[in-house]
Design an enzyme around this catalytic site. Structure first.
Site, PDB file in Angstrom:
ATOM      1  N   SER A 140       0.846  -1.187   0.000  1.00 52.89           N
ATOM      2  CA  SER A 140       0.000   0.000   0.000  1.00 52.89           C
ATOM      3  C   SER A 140       0.884   1.240   0.000  1.00 52.89           C
ATOM      4  CB  SER A 140      -0.854  -0.001   1.276  1.00 52.89           C
ATOM      5  OG  SER A 140      -1.499   1.241   1.468  1.00 52.89           O
ATOM      6  N   TYR A 153      -1.796  -1.139  10.558  1.00 53.65           N
ATOM      7  CA  TYR A 153      -1.827  -1.346   9.106  1.00 53.65           C
ATOM      8  C   TYR A 153      -0.483  -0.950   8.489  1.00 53.65           C
ATOM      9  CZ  TYR A 153      -3.816  -1.223   4.335  1.00 53.65           C
ATOM     10  OH  TYR A 153      -4.079  -1.444   3.003  1.00 53.65           O
TER      11      TYR A 153
END
Ligand code: NAD
Length: 248
Positions: A140, A153
């Site tokens: 990401s 995350y």
């Protein structure tokens, strides 16, 4: 000609589902892996009803034995594995000081350990079968950029970036590539929690063209990375973020 076999985790939804459909349209055999049985079966059925080849194997990527079984069953069914797309993941939106250990470990177990298990098991099988395959990991922009309330995350996506580079180095002698793909903000279920917080507009504004990326665009990028013609791309994390991480 031998058909390629692609295993895609998180294949029940979003980027994973679109990637399953893309590979199948291109003539690859697809193994849809997800812990969502109904939606995973639905992806496989969508492929078969368009004359493609696909099976669904229920898999919780956070369980090592499930991932081992996924790879074994893939080879039992189709005889090989050419592409492993470690894509299953969950989001998080908990401020660091509110983090409880159950949530923290859950995110790490799925987003980080799930990818590690996929790299290890697919890598071992490709080496054993002497297949010059490719392992693609979804990371990401949050693997390189910090944002509030996504502490755990970030930890997982940073780890995926480094596992990608490290595994690529070790698997290169066997002709196996390992590549990361880093989306920016893609229109899938995972961003719903951010939508509730009203931050989608500010995220969108960071993307060239001020729009959410569509999951089909990520599927196209993953497909390109899987091709033999892309064999110079190894150990890299490829940004597929429409500029999100490139501009202030
Ligand atoms: P999504 O929620 O549509 O799909 C995620 C899929 O993973 C679902 O089918 C879900 O059932 C599956 N999954 C979750 N936990 C699992 C587990 N333990 N075992 C097996 N399957 C599991 O979201 P998406 O956007 O398609 O996400 C795919 C990947 O893309 C994730 O790794 C996510 O972190 C990454 N990503 C997404 C965005 C975005 O903006 N959508 C941005 C950057 C990175």
């Amino acid at each position: 000609m031998t058909k390629r076999v692609a295993v895609i985790t998180g294949g029940a939804s979003g980027i994973g589902r679109e990637t399953c459909l893309k590979f199948a349209r291109k003539g690859d055999r697809v193994v849809v892996a997800d812990f969502n049985e109904a939606a995973g079966n639905e992806t496989a059925e969508m492929i078969r009803s368009n004359n493609g080849e696909a099976i669904f194997i229920k898999t919780d990527v956070s369980k090592y034995e499930d991932v081992t079984r996924l790879i074994e069953k893939t080879v039992e069914e189709y005889g090989r594995i050419d592409i492993m797309f470690n894509n299953a993941g969950i989001g998080s939106s908990t401020p660091v000081l509110d983090m409880n250990m159950e949530t923290y470990h859950k995110i790490i177990d799925i987003n980080q350990h799930g990818v590690a298990y996929g790299i290890i098991e697919a890598g071992k099988k490709m080496k054993e079968l002497n297949i010059k395959g490719v392992i693609i990991n979804t990371t990401s922009v949050y693997g390189i950029l910090a944002s509030p309330s996504t502490f755990a995350y970030h930890a997982t996506k940073g780890a995926v970036n480094m596992m990608t580079k490290s595994a690529a180095l070790e698997l290169a002698p066997y002709g196996i590539r390992v590549v990361g793909i880093a989306p920016g903000v893609v229109d899938t279920a995972i961003i719903q929690s951010y939508r509730d917080h009203g931050i989608i507009d500010s995220m969108k504004a960071k993307v060239m063209g001020n729009k959410l990326t569509q999951p089909e665009q990520l599927a196209n990028a993953v497909y390109l990375l899987s091709l033999e013609e892309a064999d110079a791309i190894n150990g890299s994390v490829v940004m597929a973020d429409e500029g999100y991480a490139s501009f202030k």
